[in-house]
Design an enzyme around this catalytic site. Structure first.
Site, mmCIF file in Angstrom:
data_model
loop_
_atom_site.group_PDB
_atom_site.id
_atom_site.type_symbol
_atom_site.label_atom_id
_atom_site.label_comp_id
_atom_site.label_asym_id
_atom_site.label_seq_id
_atom_site.Cartn_x
_atom_site.Cartn_y
_atom_site.Cartn_z
ATOM 1 N N HIS A 1 0.815 -1.219 0.000
ATOM 2 C CA HIS A 1 0.000 0.000 0.000
ATOM 3 C C HIS A 1 0.848 1.269 0.000
ATOM 4 O O HIS A 1 0.353 2.342 -0.342
ATOM 5 C CB HIS A 1 -1.004 -0.002 1.166
ATOM 6 C CG HIS A 1 -0.425 0.271 2.512
ATOM 7 N ND1 HIS A 1 -0.159 -0.728 3.433
ATOM 8 C CD2 HIS A 1 -0.070 1.429 3.122
ATOM 9 C CE1 HIS A 1 0.323 -0.188 4.537
ATOM 10 N NE2 HIS A 1 0.393 1.119 4.375
ATOM 11 N N ASP B 1 0.014 -7.593 1.287
ATOM 12 C CA ASP B 1 0.444 -6.204 1.460
ATOM 13 C C ASP B 1 1.967 -6.088 1.507
ATOM 14 O O ASP B 1 2.527 -5.369 2.338
ATOM 15 C CB ASP B 1 -0.169 -5.590 2.725
ATOM 16 C CG ASP B 1 -0.152 -4.062 2.688
ATOM 17 O OD1 ASP B 1 0.221 -3.498 1.639
ATOM 18 O OD2 ASP B 1 -0.497 -3.437 3.707
ATOM 19 N N SER C 1 4.569 2.645 7.898
ATOM 20 C CA SER C 1 4.220 1.447 7.140
ATOM 21 C C SER C 1 5.390 0.978 6.282
ATOM 22 O O SER C 1 6.016 1.773 5.581
ATOM 23 C CB SER C 1 3.016 1.716 6.235
ATOM 24 O OG SER C 1 1.850 1.872 6.988
#
Length: 220
Positions: free
Chosen positions: A43, A84, A163
């Site tokens: 992402h 992911d 992230s």
């Protein structure tokens, strides 16, 4: 000691004339090997990975083994939205890269100390500390709407920009990839309930992304 393996990632969208550009998003990653492969979340680079306009670029910044800051453009090698995860690559010619020291996640214990390194809100190489609340077994949504099983739950703060960065054990080994957080309603800040993709999953996915550019299940 692990800071040189941590990478700051910027998704830049060029203007229509190909000059300048604006930062569309930021994230973190870590150096996987001396060949220039970088592991991050899908992402974080999804716009670049699915870009059909040719206007998206990925800029990465990191420190080499000699302490020199390097900023380079990176290319997407492969990605797996179901987990992911994504792999980038920078030109490693003439650079002394320091890969992350990777560990295993299958033997984590509840209450074990851990540390998250990343670039929250653009502040590079920020370290937060916490404990592993649940070793394995949590379930978090993937970008495709499915479930990522076996996630590590931790209270080490993971905020915007973290992230894709590494979750470390007390020995400095990467045990997971910081991925998601439950935020306090209306604030966008971490609630203390944060999740990382376990390293054992990363070990299964990343080598195939490097070799095939696609997940194992899609390699043919």
């Amino acid at each position: 000691e692990n800071s040189p393996c941590v990478v700051f990632i910027e998704d830049v969208e060029l203007s229509k004339n190909g000059e300048g550009g604006k930062v569309e998003g930021t994230g973190s990653g870590f150096i996987w090997d001396t060949f220039g492969h970088i592991v991050t979340n899908y992402h974080v680079v999804s716009k670049l990975a699915t870009d059909r306009t040719g206007f998206h670029r990925c800029k990465v910044s990191f420190v080499d083994s000699g302490g020199n800051k390097i900023t380079n453009e990176a290319q997407v090698v492969g990605f797996d939205p179901d987990y992911d995860l994504a792999v980038l690559k920078v030109d490693a010619s003439g650079k002394e890269l320091k890969p992350a020291s990777v560990g295993i996640s299958g033997d984590l214990k509840v209450g074990q100390r851990c540390f998250a390194i990343g670039n929250p809100y653009g502040y590079e190489n920020t370290l937060t500390t916490g404990v592993v609340i649940s070793g394995l077994g949590r379930e978090i949504p993937s970008p495709t709407g499915g479930a990522i099983r076996g996630a590590i739950q931790t209270d080490a703060a993971i905020n915007a920009g973290n992230s894709g960065g590494p979750l470390l054990d007390s020995s400095g080994h990467v045990i997971g990839v910081n991925t998601a957080t439950f935020t306090r309603k209306g604030t966008g800040t971490s609630s203390g309930v944060n999740f990382a993709i376990p390293m054992d999953t990363v070990f299964r996915v990343v080598p195939y992304l490097i070799v095939y550019g696609t997940p194992y299940r899609n390699r043919y």
